[in-house]
Scaffold this active site. Structure first.
Site, PDB file in Angstrom:
ATOM      1  CG  HIS A  71      -2.164  -0.822   0.995  1.00  0.00           C
ATOM      2  ND1 HIS A  71      -3.427  -0.351   1.231  1.00  0.00           N
ATOM      3  CD2 HIS A  71      -2.329  -2.098   0.552  1.00  0.00           C
ATOM      4  CE1 HIS A  71      -4.320  -1.294   0.947  1.00  0.00           C
ATOM      5  NE2 HIS A  71      -3.670  -2.370   0.543  1.00  0.00           N
ATOM      6  CB  VAL A  75      -0.234   5.335  -2.091  1.00  0.00           C
ATOM      7  CG1 VAL A  75      -0.728   6.760  -1.924  1.00  0.00           C
ATOM      8  CG2 VAL A  75      -1.392   4.361  -1.947  1.00  0.00           C
ATOM      9  CG  ASP A  79       6.275   8.325   0.564  1.00  0.00           C
ATOM     10  OD1 ASP A  79       5.464   7.436   0.910  1.00  0.00           O
ATOM     11  OD2 ASP A  79       5.917   9.447   0.165  1.00  0.00           O
TER      12      ASP A  79
END
Length: 199
Positions: A71, A75, A79
């Site tokens: 996830h 997205v 990071d």
């Protein structure tokens, strides 16, 4: 799901995640396997120790960590923005697709970060993004998959909003064409999509 099937899925998931990591924007930074050698030489063993301990307490933390990493990477590009909690609740973790992320996995990453920061040489020097990448790799290895090198040096994201998740992760009503398109935009094939979806 049997342990053998679980391990096969973890293996497929890890290989495909490693492909995803290479394709993400944060990978454009100067990453290297020995990024922390001079500033936090024990980071790999500290993270692996926490992952190992957490897996003994909750086997579900393994699958949850892989899903959390997926996830995050899908997205904004690996990071750790998925871990940001905005005071007003407008963050990735409070979006539809992320509401079901594993509390065990988030706890694992928080404990790994605390353990790393507990070493005075490492305090505030290792990104959560790198800790999440190492933890996902270690989960794969500790449940019987391969150990693979992880390049480090990612910077933590500073932005996390609910809106971006809606357009970045597949929704429950996505048809095959929408799924193929979304995964292709991230450099992945239909076969990759099926494996990452755990189907």
């Amino acid at each position: 799901m049997g342990i053998k099937k679980y391990r096969i899925l973890v293996l497929l998931f890890s290989v495909l995640l490693s492909l995803l990591i290479v394709e993400t924007p944060t990978a454009a930074a100067q990453l290297s396997q020995n990024y922390y050698a001079g500033i936090c030489p024990n980071v790999e063993s500290v993270v692996r120790g926490v992952v190992s301990q957490r897996l003994q307490q909750s086997f579900a933390a393994g699958a949850g960590t892989l899903r959390l990493f997926f996830h995050d990477c899908f997205v904004r590009g690996c990071d750790a923005s998925v871990l940001i909690a905005n005071p007003n609740g407008d963050d990735e973790g409070h979006s539809g697709a992320d509401l079901s992320l594993s509390a065990d996995a988030i706890d694992l990453i928080n404990k790994a970060k605390a353990a790393v920061d507990g070493d005075p040489q490492c305090t505030n020097r290792v990104s959560c993004a790198d800790i999440l990448a190492m933890a996902a790799r270690d989960v794969v290895s500790l449940v019987g998959g391969p150990f693979y090198p992880v390049e480090l040096g990612r910077l933590d994201g500073k932005v996390s909003t609910r809106a971006i998740v809606k357009y970045s992760l597949p929704g429950p009503t996505f048809n095959l064409d929408q799924l193929n398109s979304l995964f292709a935009a991230n450099g992945l094939t239909q076969t990759d999509m099926i494996a990452l979806s755990g189907r």
